[in-house]
Design an enzyme around this catalytic site. Sequence first.
Site, PDB file in Angstrom:
ATOM      1  N   ASN A 160      19.866  -5.526   9.596  1.00 30.88           N
ATOM      2  CA  ASN A 160      19.991  -5.500  11.062  1.00 30.88           C
ATOM      3  C   ASN A 160      18.951  -4.642  11.755  1.00 30.88           C
ATOM      4  O   ASN A 160      18.389  -5.004  12.785  1.00 30.88           O
ATOM      5  CB  ASN A 160      21.405  -5.091  11.452  1.00 30.88           C
ATOM      6  CG  ASN A 160      21.759  -3.712  10.932  1.00 30.88           C
ATOM      7  OD1 ASN A 160      21.432  -3.352   9.803  1.00 30.88           O
ATOM      8  ND2 ASN A 160      22.410  -2.928  11.768  1.00 30.88           N
ATOM      9  N   GLU A 259      26.544   4.348   4.057  1.00 29.92           N
ATOM     10  CA  GLU A 259      26.735   4.105   5.497  1.00 29.92           C
ATOM     11  C   GLU A 259      27.148   2.644   5.623  1.00 29.92           C
ATOM     12  O   GLU A 259      26.336   1.739   5.405  1.00 29.92           O
ATOM     13  CB  GLU A 259      25.449   4.424   6.250  1.00 29.92           C
ATOM     14  CG  GLU A 259      25.070   5.894   6.132  1.00 29.92           C
ATOM     15  CD  GLU A 259      23.842   6.276   6.952  1.00 29.92           C
ATOM     16  OE1 GLU A 259      23.147   5.411   7.474  1.00 29.92           O
ATOM     17  OE2 GLU A 259      23.605   7.491   7.070  1.00 29.92           O
ATOM     18  N   CYS A 293      25.801  -1.488  13.305  1.00 29.38           N
ATOM     19  CA  CYS A 293      27.081  -1.007  12.741  1.00 29.38           C
ATOM     20  C   CYS A 293      27.843  -0.173  13.757  1.00 29.38           C
ATOM     21  O   CYS A 293      29.048  -0.040  13.686  1.00 29.38           O
ATOM     22  CB  CYS A 293      26.802  -0.164  11.514  1.00 29.38           C
ATOM     23  SG  CYS A 293      25.763   1.244  11.909  1.00 29.38           S
ATOM     24  N   GLU A 472      24.175  11.609   6.367  1.00 26.13           N
ATOM     25  CA  GLU A 472      22.733  11.843   6.345  1.00 26.13           C
ATOM     26  C   GLU A 472      22.323  12.265   7.752  1.00 26.13           C
ATOM     27  O   GLU A 472      23.054  12.060   8.710  1.00 26.13           O
ATOM     28  CB  GLU A 472      21.973  10.603   5.850  1.00 26.13           C
ATOM     29  CG  GLU A 472      22.337  10.267   4.386  1.00 26.13           C
ATOM     30  CD  GLU A 472      21.397   9.293   3.713  1.00 26.13           C
ATOM     31  OE1 GLU A 472      20.176   9.318   3.992  1.00 26.13           O
ATOM     32  OE2 GLU A 472      21.888   8.504   2.874  1.00 26.13           O
TER      33      GLU A 472
HETATM   34  N1  LIG Z   1      26.902   2.438   8.660  1.00 28.40           N
HETATM   35  C1  LIG Z   1      25.660   2.088   8.920  1.00 28.40           C
HETATM   36  O1  LIG Z   1      24.780   2.928   9.239  1.00 28.40           O
HETATM   37  C2  LIG Z   1      25.269   0.631   8.823  1.00 28.40           C
HETATM   38  C3  LIG Z   1      24.019   0.265   9.293  1.00 28.40           C
HETATM   39  C4  LIG Z   1      23.662  -1.090   9.234  1.00 28.40           C
HETATM   40  C5  LIG Z   1      24.504  -2.054   8.709  1.00 28.40           C
HETATM   41  N2  LIG Z   1      25.717  -1.656   8.244  1.00 28.40           N
HETATM   42  C6  LIG Z   1      26.643  -2.654   7.714  1.00 28.40           C
HETATM   43  O2  LIG Z   1      25.926  -3.605   6.899  1.00 28.40           O
HETATM   44  C7  LIG Z   1      26.544  -4.889   7.019  1.00 28.40           C
HETATM   45  C8  LIG Z   1      25.510  -5.920   7.398  1.00 28.40           C
HETATM   46  O3  LIG Z   1      24.409  -5.805   6.529  1.00 28.40           O
HETATM   47  P1  LIG Z   1      24.284  -6.743   5.238  1.00 28.40           P
HETATM   48  O4  LIG Z   1      24.906  -8.072   5.511  1.00 28.40           O
HETATM   49  O5  LIG Z   1      22.878  -6.680   4.765  1.00 28.40           O
HETATM   50  O6  LIG Z   1      25.209  -5.976   4.191  1.00 28.40           O
HETATM   51  P2  LIG Z   1      25.360  -6.326   2.653  1.00 28.40           P
HETATM   52  O7  LIG Z   1      26.317  -5.352   2.152  1.00 28.40           O
HETATM   53  O8  LIG Z   1      25.597  -7.774   2.436  1.00 28.40           O
HETATM   54  O9  LIG Z   1      23.898  -6.019   2.032  1.00 28.40           O
HETATM   55  C9  LIG Z   1      23.314  -4.778   2.195  1.00 28.40           C
HETATM   56  C10 LIG Z   1      22.246  -4.609   1.125  1.00 28.40           C
HETATM   57  O10 LIG Z   1      22.893  -4.546  -0.142  1.00 28.40           O
HETATM   58  C11 LIG Z   1      22.342  -5.506  -1.029  1.00 28.40           C
HETATM   59  N3  LIG Z   1      23.392  -5.916  -1.947  1.00 28.40           N
HETATM   60  C12 LIG Z   1      24.343  -6.863  -1.757  1.00 28.40           C
HETATM   61  N4  LIG Z   1      25.163  -6.933  -2.825  1.00 28.40           N
HETATM   62  C13 LIG Z   1      24.719  -5.983  -3.707  1.00 28.40           C
HETATM   63  C14 LIG Z   1      25.134  -5.565  -5.012  1.00 28.40           C
HETATM   64  N5  LIG Z   1      26.172  -6.121  -5.631  1.00 28.40           N
HETATM   65  N6  LIG Z   1      24.433  -4.569  -5.623  1.00 28.40           N
HETATM   66  C15 LIG Z   1      23.371  -3.986  -5.015  1.00 28.40           C
HETATM   67  N7  LIG Z   1      22.921  -4.359  -3.778  1.00 28.40           N
HETATM   68  C16 LIG Z   1      23.605  -5.336  -3.145  1.00 28.40           C
HETATM   69  C17 LIG Z   1      21.853  -6.604  -0.114  1.00 28.40           C
HETATM   70  O11 LIG Z   1      20.892  -7.401  -0.763  1.00 28.40           O
HETATM   71  C18 LIG Z   1      21.284  -5.782   1.033  1.00 28.40           C
HETATM   72  O12 LIG Z   1      19.990  -5.318   0.703  1.00 28.40           O
HETATM   73  C19 LIG Z   1      27.599  -4.747   8.101  1.00 28.40           C
HETATM   74  O13 LIG Z   1      28.857  -4.540   7.498  1.00 28.40           O
HETATM   75  C20 LIG Z   1      27.203  -3.480   8.838  1.00 28.40           C
HETATM   76  O14 LIG Z   1      28.287  -2.826   9.451  1.00 28.40           O
HETATM   77  C21 LIG Z   1      26.131  -0.338   8.300  1.00 28.40           C
HETATM   78  O1  LIG Z   2      23.444  -0.518  12.261  1.00 30.12           O
HETATM   79  C1  LIG Z   2      23.631   0.693  12.115  1.00 30.12           C
HETATM   80  C2  LIG Z   2      22.802   1.691  12.678  1.00 30.12           C
HETATM   81  C3  LIG Z   2      22.594   2.856  12.084  1.00 30.12           C
HETATM   82  C4  LIG Z   2      21.789   3.811  12.760  1.00 30.12           C
HETATM   83  C5  LIG Z   2      21.288   4.915  12.143  1.00 30.12           C
HETATM   84  O2  LIG Z   2      21.444   5.132  10.836  1.00 30.12           O
HETATM   85  C6  LIG Z   2      20.540   5.921  12.899  1.00 30.12           C
HETATM   86  O3  LIG Z   2      20.431   5.801  14.154  1.00 30.12           O
HETATM   87  O4  LIG Z   2      20.026   6.857  12.240  1.00 30.12           O
END
Ligand SMILES: NC(=O)c1ccc[n+]([C@@H]2O[C@H](COP(=O)([O-])OP(=O)(O)OC[C@H]3O[C@@H](n4cnc5c(N)ncnc54)[C@H](O)[C@@H]3O)[C@@H](O)[C@H]2O)c1
Ligand SMILES: O=C/C=C/C=C(\O)C(=O)O
Length: 491
Positions: A160, A259, A293, A472
């Site tokens: 994202n 995260e 997120c 972090e």
């Molecule tokens: N908390 C935060 O800061 C934050 C920030 C951005 C996105 N997100 C979350 O991420 C999600 C959207 O992103 P997404 O669809 O890429 O998430 P995802 O969990 O599908 O994938 C995230 C990453 O993990 C990898 N991955 C997937 N399965 C794996 C496995 N079994 N082993 C190792 N790596 C693996 C993917 O290839 C990708 O690079 C949403 O739930 C969003 O809330 C959280």
């Molecule tokens: O989609 C999630 C966004 C996370 C944002 C950060 O980790 C940041 O602003 O440092």
Amino acid sequence: MTSQCDGWIRNYVDGSYVEPDESSSFDQVDPATGRVLARVHEADKALVDRAVTSARRALGNGWADTPVRERTALLRRAADRIEERFEEFVAAEMADTGKPITQARELDVARALTNFRTFADIVAAAGQESFVTDLAGGKQALNYAIRKPLGVVAVIVPWNLPLLLLTWKVAPALACGNSVVVKPSEETPATASLLAEVLEEVGLPAGVYNVVHGFGANSAGEFLTTHPGIDGVTFTGSSATGSHVMKTVAPRVRPVSFELGGKNAAIVFDDVDIDEALTGLTKSVFTNTGQVCLCTERVYVHRSIFDDIAGGLVERAAGLRLGDPTLDATTTGPLISQAHRKKVLDYFEIAEQEGAKVLTGGGIPDLGQELSGGSWIEPTLWTGLTNKDRVVREEIFGPVAALIPFETEAEAIALANDTEYGLAASVWTNDLRRGHRVAQKMNVGISWVNTWFTRELRSPFGGMGLSGIGREGGESSLHFYTEPTNVCVQL
Ligand SMILES: NC(=O)c1ccc[n+]([C@@H]2O[C@H](COP(=O)([O-])OP(=O)(O)OC[C@H]3O[C@@H](n4cnc5c(N)ncnc54)[C@H](O)[C@@H]3O)[C@@H](O)[C@H]2O)c1
Ligand SMILES: O=C/C=C/C=C(\O)C(=O)O
């Protein structure tokens, strides 16, 4: 050789771009048009092993012992070089995500500069913990902690905010003397590979920064997390994947920084400045097409102003400009993929089955032939739902929110905290005593008052519950990316 040439996005291992293998590859697709832009070389298990091995060798070749001032100077040079190549990073981010050029410039690439510069400052200024311990008989001991690099860090990031989230982790990891193996999302490979060019240009030794492209299970992601040569995993992604990664590294008791997902709430009290709240809420619901997120998917509004807020948000949603991401006037891009759009559309159906009243949106916009192949979706607002409904409990990760009324402060706090997630919340009120009081009662990692996504990079950042493990940011990053040794000397 560069990160992207002759139609390939390459892996980067041990200081070189790897010659791609046609038989192990996948498409880079432009989410705005659906067009294939390039082929991406999928790293196999052997290449991931090479990456981890070279990362370990780089540590021993001197990177781990490089003086702090040299490491932080290199980070500053990297920021300066990204700034010089700013528009290349903007173009790469847009190709991967279809996001509007204004956002790619003002948020994603701008934060890459800030991430490198902030962690250079933090690490350069970091002291060590030490104590003089009084012992029996008037004796004393000196205790001091020295911090060593964690080692070879697996950095796994989502699609994202690809460059922002990648540099949020790589900057402190490198500043603390670690080497990294990065696995970007399969949806967004470009900027991680482009960053390798910059880091090489500014003198980062071979093997310190490695990029392996691929998917999760049975692909580069899992090859990396299961590799015995990694010393820790920093992961940003969905809660489900985070749980799986945790199980994967558990046998070797490796530290994780997670995260994860969120189902974030906003609470709007009856004393707000309506226009100010509408501006903030629109940003918190629809930024990056809801694919942040931290975005708000639950808006709790005091009943006395519910219709004003609901009507105002419908008007603001109508004012969003979906379309050609290269135009400055465009405010809202597509979702990342057709698959993700189907997931969001499935939630639109579930919402209707659960009795939602669609105030605006709920479908696919017609943006003309040029963009008809993209994964576009209408910004959407619902009423008529409760905390019992799936679309109010489950993360959707799109431009959509449920508006729910409340009567009292206690009710609003209970509604907002009624979730398994715990990432972010925002409180909108002109009574700052109430703002502080309610913000502190939110069971989240970050709680905003009269603002959203305002970020202090020295503060701890992360989530609780399903939203993550650890923090972090600022010293929290130093604590994750280093291992302290406490030395105790009898004086
Ligand atoms: N908390 C935060 O800061 C934050 C920030 C951005 C996105 N997100 C979350 O991420 C999600 C959207 O992103 P997404 O669809 O890429 O998430 P995802 O969990 O599908 O994938 C995230 C990453 O993990 C990898 N991955 C997937 N399965 C794996 C496995 N079994 N082993 C190792 N790596 C693996 C993917 O290839 C990708 O690079 C949403 O739930 C969003 O809330 C959280
Ligand atoms: O989609 C999630 C966004 C996370 C944002 C950060 O980790 C940041 O602003 O440092």
